[in-house]
Write an enzyme that holds these catalytic residues in place. Structure first.
Site, short mmCIF file in Angstrom:
data_model
loop_
_atom_site.label_atom_id
_atom_site.label_comp_id
_atom_site.label_asym_id
_atom_site.label_seq_id
_atom_site.Cartn_x
_atom_site.Cartn_y
_atom_site.Cartn_z
N CYS A 219 -7.41 -31.93 23.40
CA CYS A 219 -8.78 -31.37 23.37
C CYS A 219 -8.77 -29.91 23.80
O CYS A 219 -9.48 -29.08 23.23
CB CYS A 219 -9.71 -32.11 24.33
SG CYS A 219 -9.55 -33.88 24.31
N ASP A 220 -7.98 -29.58 24.82
CA ASP A 220 -8.13 -28.28 25.48
C ASP A 220 -6.93 -27.34 25.36
O ASP A 220 -7.01 -26.19 25.78
CB ASP A 220 -8.44 -28.50 26.98
CG ASP A 220 -9.73 -29.30 27.17
OD1 ASP A 220 -10.63 -29.13 26.34
OD2 ASP A 220 -9.81 -30.08 28.13
N CYS B 267 -6.92 -33.68 29.00
CA CYS B 267 -6.70 -33.93 27.57
C CYS B 267 -6.09 -32.71 26.89
O CYS B 267 -6.80 -31.75 26.55
CB CYS B 267 -8.03 -34.30 26.91
SG CYS B 267 -7.89 -34.54 25.15
#
Ligand code: NAP
Length: 318
Positions: free
Chosen positions: A136-137, A133
């Site tokens: 997200c990261d 992701c």
């Protein structure tokens, strides 16, 4: 007992909820405890959902769909389904909390899950430089050298997004042509931070406690070489999430839930399926939303026919 339980809260689930709620069926949406909102929650700008000419952030779109469903009377529960009993007229949905909910019909819209490379290292390096992701990261990879595996829209979108943080982004693809749409390809080709590694597959992810690189195999010559990296993102597609219905609902050879023609009808009466879980081909937010509409209308007709049968049985009995 509920009229409809909708399992899943992506574009298919929430659109089904909007339609079912507007038909006064007061649907219960089981939205999942950690993945509520579905795949678009991990997306940045959605540029191709009709009605948003300036684009909309994935999580904002999902929040709007939820508000719209709730406005008409849908109830949303943040819990996970652990098991289902779908045969018989009363469908039983058991949740992680221990509760069981019953309904006359179920719409199954669980979407799909990130595909893995199938390498042993994926387990212990996940969250330690290995991610599925970018939104997200990506933030953790400021000024780092990273790679994205895959050649579809997801991989190219993620690679382009990751150039906001990383100093260098390799795209590792097993062929020498991308599957991604032309507009996304061109954007990536024009990006100085992106370098394509063609005809290459990842044979191992290296690093003891965190990703330090990958070993690649040339898919044409078979030669292997190491590529040093600070992080690796895998974006090689998704698999339909069907484990809850194995043995109950028929699947297609592609692993999606089998439905009758263009409808959402599964092999069990009163059980409908929508979105990515039935679609091995198009898999767009807007096609999932359309599919959710189909499922809600099919469920509505099923319930109306059931009501009619019950009324006739009652009048015969009297
Ligand atoms: P996809 O289109 O199925 O592409 C998967 C990519 O990963 C392909 O390039 C494939 O290679 C590669 N791949 C698959 N298995 C692999 C493996 N084991 N090892 C290495 N490479 C592997 O999946 P996606 O990119 O996630 O897209 C899914 C759907 O969502 C598509 O319909 C796409 O258009 C849509 N989507 C749209 C947007 C957007 O419009 N903004 C954004 C994201 C996704 P091959 O090419 O060789 O098969």
């Amino acid at each position: 007992m509920r009229q409809i339980i909708i399992i899943g809260s992506g574009p298919a689930g929430y659109t089904a909820a909007i339609y079912a709620a507007r038909a006064n069926l007061e649907p219960l949406v089981i939205a999942s405890s950690v993945e509520a909102g579905g795949e678009l929650m991990n997306t940045t700008e959605v540029e191709n959902f009709p009605g948003f000419p300036d684009g909309i952030m994935g999580p904002d779109l999902m929040a709007k769909l939820q508000v719209q469903a709730e406005k008409f009377g849908a109830e949303v529960l943040y819990d996970d389904v652990v098991s289902l009993e779908l045969d018989g007229e009363v469908k039983k949905v058991r949740l992680g909390s221990g509760e069981t909910h019953e309904a006359r019909s179920v719409i199954f819209a669980t979407g799909s899950a990130y595909r893995k490379l199938g390498l042993a290292e994926e387990e212990h390096l996940s969250g330690h430089g290995l991610s599925w992701c970018a939104t997200c990261d990506g933030f953790f990879f400021r000024e780092k050298t990273i790679a994205v595996v895959g050649g579809g829209d997801s991989a190219i979108e993620e690679a382009t997004f990751l150039t906001r943080f990383a100093s260098k982004v390799y795209v590792i693809h097993r062929r020498d042509q991308l599957r991604a749409s032309k507009i996304m390809q061109n954007r990536a080709f024009e990006n100085d931070k992106i370098e394509f590694v063609w005809n290459s597959e990842v044979v191992s992810i290296n690093g003891e406690s965190a990703v330090t690189g990958v070993t690649l195999r040339d898919t044409v010559t078979g030669e292997e070489r190491d590529l040093a990296l600070d992080g690796l993102f895998v974006a090689i597609g998704n698999d339909p999430r069907t484990h809850l219905v194995h043995g109950q609902l028929d699947l297609t050879p592609a692993g999606t839930i089998a439905v009758d023609g263009r409808s959402s009808k599964t092999n069990l009466p009163g059980v409908f399926a929508a979105g990515d879980v039935i679609d091995p081909t198009y898999r767009q937010a807007v096609t999932a939303a359309g599919s959710g509409t189909v499922a809600a209308l099919d469920a509505e007709h099923y319930l109306a026919a059931l009501d009619q049968t019950e009324r006739e049985a009652l009048s015969l009995a009297n």
